[in-house]
Design a protein around this motif. Sequence first.
Motif, PDB file in Angstrom:
ATOM      1  N   GLN A  26     -11.917  26.462  -4.244  1.00 31.65           N
ATOM      2  CA  GLN A  26     -12.984  26.158  -3.295  1.00 31.65           C
ATOM      3  C   GLN A  26     -13.683  27.440  -2.854  1.00 31.65           C
ATOM      4  N   LEU A  27     -15.006  27.410  -2.871  1.00 34.65           N
ATOM      5  CA  LEU A  27     -15.821  28.479  -2.305  1.00 34.65           C
ATOM      6  C   LEU A  27     -16.470  27.957  -1.030  1.00 34.65           C
ATOM      7  N   VAL A  39     -18.058  24.471  -2.120  1.00 39.31           N
ATOM      8  CA  VAL A  39     -18.142  24.085  -3.529  1.00 39.31           C
ATOM      9  C   VAL A  39     -16.719  23.923  -4.041  1.00 39.31           C
ATOM     10  N   ASP A  40     -16.382  22.710  -4.473  1.00 39.11           N
ATOM     11  CA  ASP A  40     -15.054  22.409  -5.007  1.00 39.11           C
ATOM     12  C   ASP A  40     -15.110  22.392  -6.533  1.00 39.11           C
ATOM     13  N   PHE A  41     -14.340  23.270  -7.159  1.00 42.59           N
ATOM     14  CA  PHE A  41     -14.211  23.277  -8.613  1.00 42.59           C
ATOM     15  C   PHE A  41     -12.931  22.517  -8.959  1.00 42.59           C
ATOM     16  N   SER A  42     -13.085  21.327  -9.545  1.00 39.50           N
ATOM     17  CA  SER A  42     -11.932  20.464  -9.824  1.00 39.50           C
ATOM     18  C   SER A  42     -11.276  20.844 -11.152  1.00 39.50           C
ATOM     19  N   ARG A 111     -13.211  21.479 -14.687  1.00 38.00           N
ATOM     20  CA  ARG A 111     -13.721  20.221 -15.266  1.00 38.00           C
ATOM     21  C   ARG A 111     -15.007  19.762 -14.574  1.00 38.00           C
ATOM     22  N   GLY A 112     -15.211  20.196 -13.343  1.00 41.79           N
ATOM     23  CA  GLY A 112     -16.401  19.771 -12.608  1.00 41.79           C
ATOM     24  C   GLY A 112     -16.582  20.598 -11.352  1.00 41.79           C
ATOM     25  N   ALA A 113     -17.747  20.455 -10.732  1.00 40.31           N
ATOM     26  CA  ALA A 113     -18.057  21.148  -9.475  1.00 40.31           C
ATOM     27  C   ALA A 113     -18.804  20.190  -8.561  1.00 40.31           C
TER      28      ALA A 113
END
Length: 239
Positions: A26-27, A39-42, A111-113
């Motif tokens: 997470q940013l 911003v969550d990078f999954s 995998r996603g943001a």
Amino acid sequence: MSFLNVPLLDASVTGVRMDPVRELLQLELALHTCEKVRVDFSSACQWSLSLFERQNVLLDIHEWKASNVATAERCRDLGLDEFWTRMVLTDRYTLYEVAPSVGFGGWVLARGAEVIRAAPETAFAPAPDVFDFMEGFRKRPGMFVGFDDSQRVEQLRGLELLLHGYSSALRAHGVPEAGFGFVMDFANYLQETRGWSACCGPVAMIVKAAGRKHDVWVLFWKLVDEFRESLTRPNPLPE
């Protein structure tokens, strides 16, 4: 506008978190509009991010997918090894480039943001910490701005300048801190509830309304307490 549909140009990076159980990076960002987002990078599996510096301001976050013909070249430019480049080019992961304007930057494989927006704040609702500061000032104003008990108006003007200057400095450095917009919020409240002109700031409004100089201090804090209490009511206007 970023592919995330938020204006990331000049956003400040205020924090980085990793949840290894959920594979989530997470940013935490503060946009130039002062809105706070995350911003969550999954399924984040690999990343290379620089250390924080005194200023950490984004240019953008770029998304590099397998379908983009420039992705392979970008993987090379960012220093991904052959294995992780293959993971991106076979569409197993997406490369997210955190492009800095100043300070913090790098890349993330995930995998996603997704952008998570903070809940909107109530109108006229400074954060409680500004009222904590105000209470400290009320008890010992001379410690903050000087003057003595016979110069209460000067102390209140010093308080207004202190809060206004602090807010201006935060905006100039891209560091939002909810609550220190008190001067404008309080002036707007007085204008809406009393019909006073807000062109000169809340202290000038109260000096004019009080009439006598030695009544200003008492009236100022009475109205601050009223303003603070109004924030807990659905309708901030007095009955």
